[in-house]
Scaffold this active site. Structure first.
Site, PDB file in Angstrom:
ATOM      1  N   ASP A 228       0.807  -1.220   0.000  1.00  0.00           N
ATOM      2  CA  ASP A 228       0.000   0.000   0.000  1.00  0.00           C
ATOM      3  C   ASP A 228       0.842   1.272   0.000  1.00  0.00           C
ATOM      4  O   ASP A 228       0.380   2.324   0.425  1.00  0.00           O
ATOM      5  CB  ASP A 228      -0.980   0.008   1.187  1.00  0.00           C
ATOM      6  CG  ASP A 228      -1.942  -1.166   1.144  1.00  0.00           C
ATOM      7  OD1 ASP A 228      -2.219  -1.650   0.037  1.00  0.00           O
ATOM      8  OD2 ASP A 228      -2.419  -1.595   2.197  1.00  0.00           O
ATOM      9  N   GLU A 229       2.080   1.168  -0.445  1.00  0.00           N
ATOM     10  CA  GLU A 229       2.957   2.338  -0.446  1.00  0.00           C
ATOM     11  C   GLU A 229       3.313   2.797  -1.863  1.00  0.00           C
ATOM     12  O   GLU A 229       4.123   3.704  -2.039  1.00  0.00           O
ATOM     13  CB  GLU A 229       4.261   2.023   0.317  1.00  0.00           C
ATOM     14  CG  GLU A 229       4.087   1.756   1.798  1.00  0.00           C
ATOM     15  CD  GLU A 229       3.978   3.036   2.621  1.00  0.00           C
ATOM     16  OE1 GLU A 229       3.844   4.118   2.029  1.00  0.00           O
ATOM     17  OE2 GLU A 229       4.022   2.931   3.860  1.00  0.00           O
TER      18      GLU A 229
END
Lengths: 283, 283, 283, 283
Positions: A228-229
């Protein structure tokens, strides 16, 4: 279609726009749209996206690209030509919840998605009927942590077989291996059901509810190996209040997820996104 | 003014509304507004806020409250009567950036803030002139980590002297000690310049810029001893894009901070907020 | 399900809430949610919606309603009991553009629409396949100005046959006769593709484009005999800019139309809307 | 400052961008930002705004402009050079309600308004103290329908005296004569307190309340001689519900008016707006 897009990035320096626009003019191009951005006009990075038309583009494409080499070298450009006639091929990955898949199928049916949905891959059978009724192949590949590599081998075969350009994780709830992600760099688009970087990881609506937030959101981003980065493409939110429990937030959130993912995919297909470091420039 | 607000919370059980509304009716109250919420009608927690008017309320208030004891005990209620005639007193804490303070002063000047701004406390002299020109006392108390307790002693004296009801941290960039926070539980309202729980702590705009988010936000919350983890009152966001650097985000964000804080303060002053666990119910 | 909703409006007067909540308590009701509003606590109109549960409601409903007569007369109430177990029946009217119909079908399929879609009526064949594939009857009734009455006769027969409770005009591009509208007062919900009262009537996106607005919108309202002037239920907007021509606005607008209509329908089905004059109270 | 902006519009034709960017390159310009738009790449109207820097611009400006004549003639361009060093002068017109004036003063004070507020003209004395305390001249010119011309004569004198570039009607509730408007074409910015074209004319909040809308808005536009029909620069909205009466809508609306006007003024000052027909292109 005689339409193409030229995407460039390079160190900012005087004369790029003059050179490129002269080049296109000399090759008979009609510029449809042009967007540019510089992180810093003094020594920053420069980005430009030019959408143009050239009569009989198909025959001229090869020459165009080879003629461009001179400019490319002069300014040390990274440059890509994208042709609208080469329709992109999509593989949609989905688990149980079908709302994001549905949104994409819908856009595709109504002719708003400038791509082919070549296949759908799922670790569940839930959406088979709907997908097949539209004539799209549906592949059920059961998945879990233990068999990740075998699963991805099968997926890679399918991706190759269908010559897929873009992988869309439309609420696909399996983590991908670093190798897989690396193979398809900036080609995998995910929808995360929170306003990143809030609630990275699992069960964001439950956590949003527990934190007592007054807005919930969704984020579409390119997948990297930091969970999720990856570079964010689009985000949006919706208001909630104390009456909304985690279940209600989930329902409200589905509507945001659908529209955020749809916008991100549309921009990707129109070659509007340039990834720069861990950010996106969306023209 | 003959207006009051009755705030109740208790275990949800049948008959509460009937009993309370009969009580108010028997005491000649005219109900202006009533809001209720139950976390779960079967064994959850129940909350109600009733705004009402009673002729000659001032004389009757004492009797009203003592008569209410019976119901309070019957249903094991937590109940508070708040009287509109008892105007709340505010202390605004501010550091260098004046925009949130300005918004509050403005609302106050235009008669939209149902409270007195009794004093402004700052660790900088920046806003003195503006505050004093409105006839509001301005106290400069230099502050830093080392002298936190001495600073807070002075602040407490002022809060006592002015009989302050609400402390508003209008971009006050000092961390408060646990003791101080405990003394004013649910009375300290902070504005944090991010969409919490994203970017807890310092420099949220810089971090938002570095993360490449497409929306920035602000959050108003009650202060607890977990940094930026207190009960959220209100949040809002604004769209940004790749052209906005951290400085631009800061400017855009100031406008969100102003309106989010102003709404939170207004709701607090109207006794619309009930804190339950680490969440707020905003009626 | 043992759940019901009691909707009341009457002249505001002291004691109503006390009486009604005592009544419900005496009948063993567990209140789930309650909302009230008064146009003016001194001599205005009062509205309340109470959602409650009573064990074995089905057997007791008749008695409940007859017992309520006394209160009804005492306070001169207009009151309606609505039972969640009596699932509402919907007829969707649609012309060529299917997006609003699709949204409703989708919500229905995923179990989020607390109603039966009993039939779809259209003056085009466009959506037949999709509708019938879900097992919903599709009636093609060609329509135009000249044959309005004959068309509506056929529609009325179907509405009667299917015992329809709600008519949803999901982009149905025919004007209804005053008689038809009168027959189904506050039962016909329309979606208008503009932010009313801007761009009443035909071709709102074209006119929005020509006017150069920076936001476009959609409005869901009950149909009355004043074109696009009925009580508004819900509205929303989306940002546009100079690059968006009428065609682009139409696409952007479809997404707003879908969500605005879906919200309005949901609130109607949950008996959350009270029409008062030409306005709605949405609890 | 060595920064300038070149604004061009002309019939769309191949080679413009090439010619202009070569010209700027040859004159040593460093392009900071460039935006373009074409109503239609085949025979439409073309617009471009280029922000650039040239060392020692002040000495070179004259030569630059005269050198540009050749290109101007070749492509039949309308072109304007704007120099950031020539700070624009603003006259703010206001009646009783000060919130929009306040917003502008505030931005000006905090250094966010790239202009001088040279004077404030009002038909009321309400805001004198606040304006004069900031060292800005305040002119009270009583106004009404009968004496419109005399009033405007005085205003024109002041505008000339202070060499004003932009007139901002910050809730100035007087209608201007056609002559006055003509004199300052595309130089008068108004804020209208509704979402245009809804509620053109007087008392929009009252009418919004009476219509029962669920959103209210504000619109900033250039003033033309068709009341509230001039080219729209910016619009925004806020949600309202049945509890908000006209008075509440007015308060909520003030906040929208402030931010919408502030954005419009900012864009005008940065030369980002091109008026084309009755629309604006905002780069």
């Amino acid at each position: 279609k005689n339409r193409a897009r030229l995407l460039i990035n390079c160190a900012d320096q005087p004369g790029i726009v003059a050179a490129v626009s002269k080049f296109l003019f000399d090759h008979g191009a009609n510029i449809i749209e042009s967007n540019q951005y510089s992180t810093d006009p003094h020594g920053g990075e420069f980005f430009i996206r030019i959408e143009f038309e050239i009569p009989n583009l198909k025959e001229k494409a090869k020459e165009l690209e080879s003629d461009f080499t001179a400019i490319k070298e002069q300014f040390a450009l990274e440059a890509t030509f994208k042709y609208v006639s080469e329709v992109k091929k999509i593989a949609v990955f989905v688990s149980k919840e079908p709302h994001c898949l549905l949104e994409l199928l819908w856009e595709w049916q109504s002719g708003d998605l400038m791509a082919d949905i070549s296949l759908v891959i799922s670790n569940h059978e839930t959406s088979r009927e709907m997908v097949e009724s539209l004539g799209i192949p549906y592949y059920y590949i059961p998945a879990n942590k233990e068999i990740r590599r075998e699963v991805e081998e099968k997926q890679k075969e399918l991706i190759e077989k269908y010559q897929v350009d873009v992988l869309i994780l439309a609420r696909y709830m399996q983590i991908l291996t670093p190798d897989f992600v690396k193979t398809y760099q900036h080609q995998i688009i995910n929808i995360h059901h929170s306003f990143l970087p809030a609630f990275i990881g699992a069960k964001p609506y439950e956590r949003a509810y527990n934190r007592g937030v007054k807005l919930i959101g969704a984020t579409s981003h390119y997948v990297t190996n930091d969970l999720d980065e990856g570079p964010i493409i689009e985000q949006d939110i919706s208001r909630v209040d104390h009456r909304d429990n985690a279940e209600a937030m989930k329902k409200i959130g589905q509507s945001i997820e659908r529209s955020v993912l749809a916008r991100a995919v549309k921009w990707h297909l129109e070659d509007r996104i340039i990834v720069y470091g861990n950010k996106t420039i969306v023209f």
